[in-house]
Design a protein around this motif. Sequence first.
Motif, PDB file in Angstrom:
ATOM      1  N   SER A  13       7.435  -5.782   9.936  1.00  0.00           N
ATOM      2  CA  SER A  13       6.432  -6.738   9.460  1.00  0.00           C
ATOM      3  C   SER A  13       5.034  -6.307   9.892  1.00  0.00           C
ATOM      4  O   SER A  13       4.071  -6.423   9.119  1.00  0.00           O
ATOM      5  CB  SER A  13       6.732  -8.138   9.984  1.00  0.00           C
ATOM      6  OG  SER A  13       7.940  -8.625   9.457  1.00  0.00           O
ATOM      7  N   TYR A  14       4.912  -5.831  11.121  1.00  0.00           N
ATOM      8  CA  TYR A  14       3.615  -5.322  11.591  1.00  0.00           C
ATOM      9  C   TYR A  14       3.147  -4.190  10.682  1.00  0.00           C
ATOM     10  O   TYR A  14       1.983  -4.120  10.297  1.00  0.00           O
ATOM     11  CB  TYR A  14       3.708  -4.796  13.023  1.00  0.00           C
ATOM     12  CG  TYR A  14       3.911  -5.818  14.099  1.00  0.00           C
ATOM     13  CD1 TYR A  14       3.661  -7.177  13.901  1.00  0.00           C
ATOM     14  CD2 TYR A  14       4.378  -5.423  15.351  1.00  0.00           C
ATOM     15  CE1 TYR A  14       3.867  -8.099  14.921  1.00  0.00           C
ATOM     16  CE2 TYR A  14       4.578  -6.337  16.374  1.00  0.00           C
ATOM     17  CZ  TYR A  14       4.321  -7.671  16.150  1.00  0.00           C
ATOM     18  OH  TYR A  14       4.505  -8.574  17.158  1.00  0.00           O
ATOM     19  N   PHE A  15       4.072  -3.295  10.336  1.00  0.00           N
ATOM     20  CA  PHE A  15       3.721  -2.165   9.486  1.00  0.00           C
ATOM     21  C   PHE A  15       3.263  -2.645   8.109  1.00  0.00           C
ATOM     22  O   PHE A  15       2.237  -2.205   7.597  1.00  0.00           O
ATOM     23  CB  PHE A  15       4.892  -1.193   9.345  1.00  0.00           C
ATOM     24  CG  PHE A  15       4.594  -0.073   8.390  1.00  0.00           C
ATOM     25  CD1 PHE A  15       3.827   0.999   8.797  1.00  0.00           C
ATOM     26  CD2 PHE A  15       5.053  -0.111   7.083  1.00  0.00           C
ATOM     27  CE1 PHE A  15       3.518   2.018   7.916  1.00  0.00           C
ATOM     28  CE2 PHE A  15       4.756   0.902   6.196  1.00  0.00           C
ATOM     29  CZ  PHE A  15       3.983   1.972   6.621  1.00  0.00           C
ATOM     30  N   VAL A  16       4.029  -3.558   7.517  1.00  0.00           N
ATOM     31  CA  VAL A  16       3.673  -4.070   6.189  1.00  0.00           C
ATOM     32  C   VAL A  16       2.297  -4.740   6.244  1.00  0.00           C
ATOM     33  O   VAL A  16       1.460  -4.531   5.361  1.00  0.00           O
ATOM     34  CB  VAL A  16       4.754  -5.051   5.668  1.00  0.00           C
ATOM     35  CG1 VAL A  16       4.293  -5.762   4.411  1.00  0.00           C
ATOM     36  CG2 VAL A  16       6.050  -4.300   5.400  1.00  0.00           C
ATOM     37  N   GLY A  17       2.057  -5.529   7.288  1.00  0.00           N
ATOM     38  CA  GLY A  17       0.761  -6.194   7.425  1.00  0.00           C
ATOM     39  C   GLY A  17      -0.379  -5.219   7.623  1.00  0.00           C
ATOM     40  O   GLY A  17      -1.452  -5.371   7.023  1.00  0.00           O
ATOM     41  N   GLU A  23      -5.301  -1.906   2.738  1.00  0.00           N
ATOM     42  CA  GLU A  23      -5.194  -1.756   1.285  1.00  0.00           C
ATOM     43  C   GLU A  23      -4.565  -0.405   0.951  1.00  0.00           C
ATOM     44  O   GLU A  23      -4.968   0.288   0.028  1.00  0.00           O
ATOM     45  CB  GLU A  23      -6.544  -1.951   0.607  1.00  0.00           C
ATOM     46  CG  GLU A  23      -7.086  -3.346   0.806  1.00  0.00           C
ATOM     47  CD  GLU A  23      -8.419  -3.584   0.137  1.00  0.00           C
ATOM     48  OE1 GLU A  23      -8.909  -2.691  -0.578  1.00  0.00           O
ATOM     49  OE2 GLU A  23      -8.959  -4.674   0.343  1.00  0.00           O
ATOM     50  N   THR A  24      -3.561  -0.066   1.743  1.00  0.00           N
ATOM     51  CA  THR A  24      -2.826   1.181   1.579  1.00  0.00           C
ATOM     52  C   THR A  24      -1.681   0.955   0.594  1.00  0.00           C
ATOM     53  O   THR A  24      -0.877   0.051   0.811  1.00  0.00           O
ATOM     54  CB  THR A  24      -2.246   1.636   2.935  1.00  0.00           C
ATOM     55  OG1 THR A  24      -3.318   1.730   3.860  1.00  0.00           O
ATOM     56  CG2 THR A  24      -1.547   2.963   2.817  1.00  0.00           C
TER      57      THR A  24
END
Length: 121
Positions: A13-17, A23-24
């Motif tokens: 979740s940290y990575f997705v956030g 804006e990757t």
Amino acid sequence: MYGKLGDLLKYSSYFVGAAAAQETPETHPPALTDESEFGWFAPFYERLIEVHEALWSEFGKWKNLDAFEAIGDVLEDMAESIGVEASRESDDLINFSIPYRPESMPDIAMTNPLMRALLGR
């Protein structure tokens, strides 16, 4: 077991956030979505992204924490996929069980002829 699976979801979740904040477009790196690389987790990661997208679309409109139950649903499905069974005994008690089944046994255990015979493999 739930704690370790929860950590995997938390760090994912940290990575997705972080990727969304940058804006990757690379929120679906092959290492996490390619089943040949990390097949077991790939479908859960895809679901986690969908959950976060739904949560973000309702950002600021949440009346309570119920919207976050979908993350718990992913966690429960992850645990079930590796043979962990959970059942609520009461409001305060949850029973966890890992029965002896082929999907809950490490592959190395299946090299033992007795274990293979007991589990019908």
